[in-house]
Design a protein around this motif. Structure first.
Motif, PDB file in Angstrom:
ATOM      1  N   GLN A  72     -12.839  -6.775 -14.222  1.00 45.14           N
ATOM      2  CA  GLN A  72     -12.306  -5.716 -13.380  1.00 45.14           C
ATOM      3  C   GLN A  72     -12.229  -6.198 -11.940  1.00 45.14           C
ATOM      4  N   LEU A  73     -11.130  -5.906 -11.286  1.00 47.99           N
ATOM      5  CA  LEU A  73     -10.995  -6.192  -9.860  1.00 47.99           C
ATOM      6  C   LEU A  73     -11.470  -4.959  -9.088  1.00 47.99           C
ATOM      7  N   PRO A  74     -11.965  -5.149  -7.873  1.00 47.03           N
ATOM      8  CA  PRO A  74     -12.417  -3.982  -7.114  1.00 47.03           C
ATOM      9  C   PRO A  74     -11.254  -3.038  -6.814  1.00 47.03           C
ATOM     10  N   GLU A  75     -11.549  -1.772  -6.712  1.00 42.49           N
ATOM     11  CA  GLU A  75     -10.521  -0.786  -6.388  1.00 42.49           C
ATOM     12  C   GLU A  75     -10.422  -0.690  -4.870  1.00 42.49           C
ATOM     13  N   THR A  76      -9.502  -1.461  -4.316  1.00 38.91           N
ATOM     14  CA  THR A  76      -9.302  -1.478  -2.867  1.00 38.91           C
ATOM     15  C   THR A  76      -7.854  -1.125  -2.554  1.00 38.91           C
ATOM     16  N   SER A  77      -7.595  -0.892  -1.299  1.00 37.70           N
ATOM     17  CA  SER A  77      -6.236  -0.620  -0.790  1.00 37.70           C
ATOM     18  C   SER A  77      -5.541   0.508  -1.559  1.00 37.70           C
ATOM     19  N   LYS A  78      -6.282   1.558  -1.873  1.00 36.20           N
ATOM     20  CA  LYS A  78      -5.709   2.689  -2.619  1.00 36.20           C
ATOM     21  C   LYS A  78      -4.636   3.424  -1.821  1.00 36.20           C
ATOM     22  N   ASN A  79      -4.711   3.378  -0.490  1.00 36.99           N
ATOM     23  CA  ASN A  79      -3.767   4.112   0.351  1.00 36.99           C
ATOM     24  C   ASN A  79      -2.717   3.199   0.980  1.00 36.99           C
TER      25      ASN A  79
ATOM     26  N   GLY B  29      -3.611 -13.941   4.422  1.00 39.79           N
ATOM     27  CA  GLY B  29      -3.474 -14.082   2.979  1.00 39.79           C
ATOM     28  C   GLY B  29      -3.695 -12.736   2.321  1.00 39.79           C
ATOM     29  N   ILE B  30      -2.754 -12.327   1.493  1.00 42.03           N
ATOM     30  CA  ILE B  30      -2.829 -11.033   0.815  1.00 42.03           C
ATOM     31  C   ILE B  30      -2.803 -11.283  -0.693  1.00 42.03           C
ATOM     32  N   ILE B  31      -3.707 -10.627  -1.407  1.00 45.00           N
ATOM     33  CA  ILE B  31      -3.738 -10.722  -2.860  1.00 45.00           C
ATOM     34  C   ILE B  31      -3.100  -9.463  -3.437  1.00 45.00           C
ATOM     35  N   ASP B  32      -2.077  -9.674  -4.257  1.00 44.38           N
ATOM     36  CA  ASP B  32      -1.419  -8.600  -4.991  1.00 44.38           C
ATOM     37  C   ASP B  32      -1.751  -8.777  -6.469  1.00 44.38           C
TER      38      ASP B  32
ATOM     39  N   SER C 231      -1.993  -2.785   7.963  1.00 46.10           N
ATOM     40  CA  SER C 231      -3.010  -1.824   8.430  1.00 46.10           C
ATOM     41  C   SER C 231      -3.390  -0.848   7.321  1.00 46.10           C
ATOM     42  N   THR C 232      -2.585  -0.761   6.236  1.00 49.41           N
ATOM     43  CA  THR C 232      -2.906   0.122   5.111  1.00 49.41           C
ATOM     44  C   THR C 232      -3.676  -0.609   4.010  1.00 49.41           C
ATOM     45  N   LEU C 233      -3.945  -1.910   4.204  1.00 55.61           N
ATOM     46  CA  LEU C 233      -4.666  -2.703   3.207  1.00 55.61           C
ATOM     47  C   LEU C 233      -6.127  -2.859   3.602  1.00 55.61           C
ATOM     48  N   ASP C 234      -6.995  -2.918   2.604  1.00 53.44           N
ATOM     49  CA  ASP C 234      -8.421  -3.132   2.831  1.00 53.44           C
ATOM     50  C   ASP C 234      -8.742  -4.619   2.796  1.00 53.44           C
ATOM     51  N   GLN C 235      -9.808  -4.990   3.490  1.00 55.81           N
ATOM     52  CA  GLN C 235     -10.343  -6.347   3.410  1.00 55.81           C
ATOM     53  C   GLN C 235     -11.053  -6.466   2.062  1.00 55.81           C
ATOM     54  N   ILE C 236     -10.804  -7.531   1.314  1.00 56.15           N
ATOM     55  CA  ILE C 236     -11.425  -7.733   0.003  1.00 56.15           C
ATOM     56  C   ILE C 236     -12.838  -8.276   0.215  1.00 56.15           C
TER      57      ILE C 236
ATOM     58  N   HIS D 188       4.320  -9.913  -3.805  1.00 52.93           N
ATOM     59  CA  HIS D 188       4.630 -11.058  -4.650  1.00 52.93           C
ATOM     60  C   HIS D 188       5.545 -10.548  -5.757  1.00 52.93           C
ATOM     61  N   THR D 189       6.492 -11.341  -6.176  1.00 54.47           N
ATOM     62  CA  THR D 189       7.538 -10.938  -7.112  1.00 54.47           C
ATOM     63  C   THR D 189       7.026 -10.214  -8.354  1.00 54.47           C
ATOM     64  N   TRP D 190       5.989 -10.718  -8.994  1.00 58.24           N
ATOM     65  CA  TRP D 190       5.565 -10.193 -10.295  1.00 58.24           C
ATOM     66  C   TRP D 190       4.433  -9.177 -10.188  1.00 58.24           C
ATOM     67  N   THR D 191       4.286  -8.524  -9.059  1.00 59.71           N
ATOM     68  CA  THR D 191       3.138  -7.641  -8.886  1.00 59.71           C
ATOM     69  C   THR D 191       3.526  -6.174  -8.784  1.00 59.71           C
ATOM     70  N   SER D 192       2.526  -5.321  -9.011  1.00 59.54           N
ATOM     71  CA  SER D 192       2.758  -3.879  -9.000  1.00 59.54           C
ATOM     72  C   SER D 192       1.891  -3.135  -7.987  1.00 59.54           C
ATOM     73  N   GLN D 193       0.889  -3.808  -7.409  1.00 53.29           N
ATOM     74  CA  GLN D 193       0.038  -3.168  -6.416  1.00 53.29           C
ATOM     75  C   GLN D 193      -0.718  -4.234  -5.621  1.00 53.29           C
ATOM     76  N   PRO D 194      -1.057  -3.916  -4.364  1.00 51.53           N
ATOM     77  CA  PRO D 194      -1.858  -4.866  -3.596  1.00 51.53           C
ATOM     78  C   PRO D 194      -3.340  -4.684  -3.895  1.00 51.53           C
ATOM     79  N   LEU D 195      -4.077  -5.777  -3.857  1.00 53.76           N
ATOM     80  CA  LEU D 195      -5.535  -5.693  -3.917  1.00 53.76           C
ATOM     81  C   LEU D 195      -6.059  -5.571  -2.492  1.00 53.76           C
ATOM     82  N   GLY D 196      -5.518  -6.417  -1.579  1.00 52.60           N
ATOM     83  CA  GLY D 196      -5.928  -6.328  -0.186  1.00 52.60           C
ATOM     84  C   GLY D 196      -5.817  -7.645   0.542  1.00 52.60           C
TER      85      GLY D 196
END
Length: 190
Positions: free
Chosen positions: A54-61, A90-93, A38-43, A72-80
């Motif tokens: 550049q990837l869109p700036e989504t899911s900032k909150n 399906g979630i992209i990190d 519920s804290t992730l945005d739809q991409i 995902h193991t090698w990631t630092s932030q979700p995209l959405g």
């Protein structure tokens, strides 16, 4: 006597309480996953990217505490959220790559159990005698297309430099498809 103890322990209230705790744990996990997504945005789709793009700036909150559990193991932030249907999501990190953010896709059932995951930059990079870039498109129909261009040069005899005029260039295409069960299928194209 051993049979009596075994039967008694299988019917003991402690066992029933323990199994209730497992169910409560599952409900808590489900609740955590629902709260997290519920804290992730739809991409916005289609999403086109490459290692320099550049990837869109989504899911900032996004919820940073539960991200650690579901990322995902090698990631630092979700995209959405890439997609969501009645059975899977399906979630992209994003992880940090040599040239910028790198997308990874993970699929889950709606309770938060991981089904499958993959990255898309298998060839992108640069080294002496090698240069490759991949362009990734996430489509609305749950297909992902990866187009690549790879350049290679031959080395001189002592392998300290490339030979001018020895460039060989190839292009390729890989398609991924997220199946109804959440599995990610990979197909090579020519």
């Amino acid at each position: 006597m051993i049979l009596f103890i075994t039967l008694w322990s299988c019917n003991s209230p402690t066992k029933k309480e323990h199994s209730t705790e497992i169910v409560k744990g599952s409900e808590q996990s489900y609740s955590n996953f629902e709260n997290y997504i519920s804290t992730l945005d739809q991409i916005p789709l289609p999403l086109e990217t490459n290692p320099f793009g550049q990837l869109p700036e989504t899911s900032k909150n996004f919820d940073k505490n539960t991200f650690g559990k579901y990322k995902h193991t090698w990631t630092s932030q979700p995209l959405g959220i890439y997609y969501r249907d009645g059975n899977t999501i399906g979630i992209i990190d994003c992880g940090i790559g040599d040239w910028g953010l790198v997308p990874f896709l993970t699929t889950y059932d709606l309770k938060g159990n991981k089904i499958d995951s993959t990255g898309f930059y298998d060839k992108s990079g640069q080294d002496m005698g090698y240069e490759a870039i991949e362009h990734v498109t996430f489509n609305t129909d749950r297909t992902i297309t990866v187009l690549d261009t790879v350049k290679r040069w031959d080395f001189n005899q002592d392998e300290t430099d490339i030979i001018k005029g020895s460039l060989k260039m190839t292009a390729g295409k890989v398609e991924y498809r997220v199946l109804d069960n959440g599995r990610i299928e990979k197909k090579y194209k020519k």
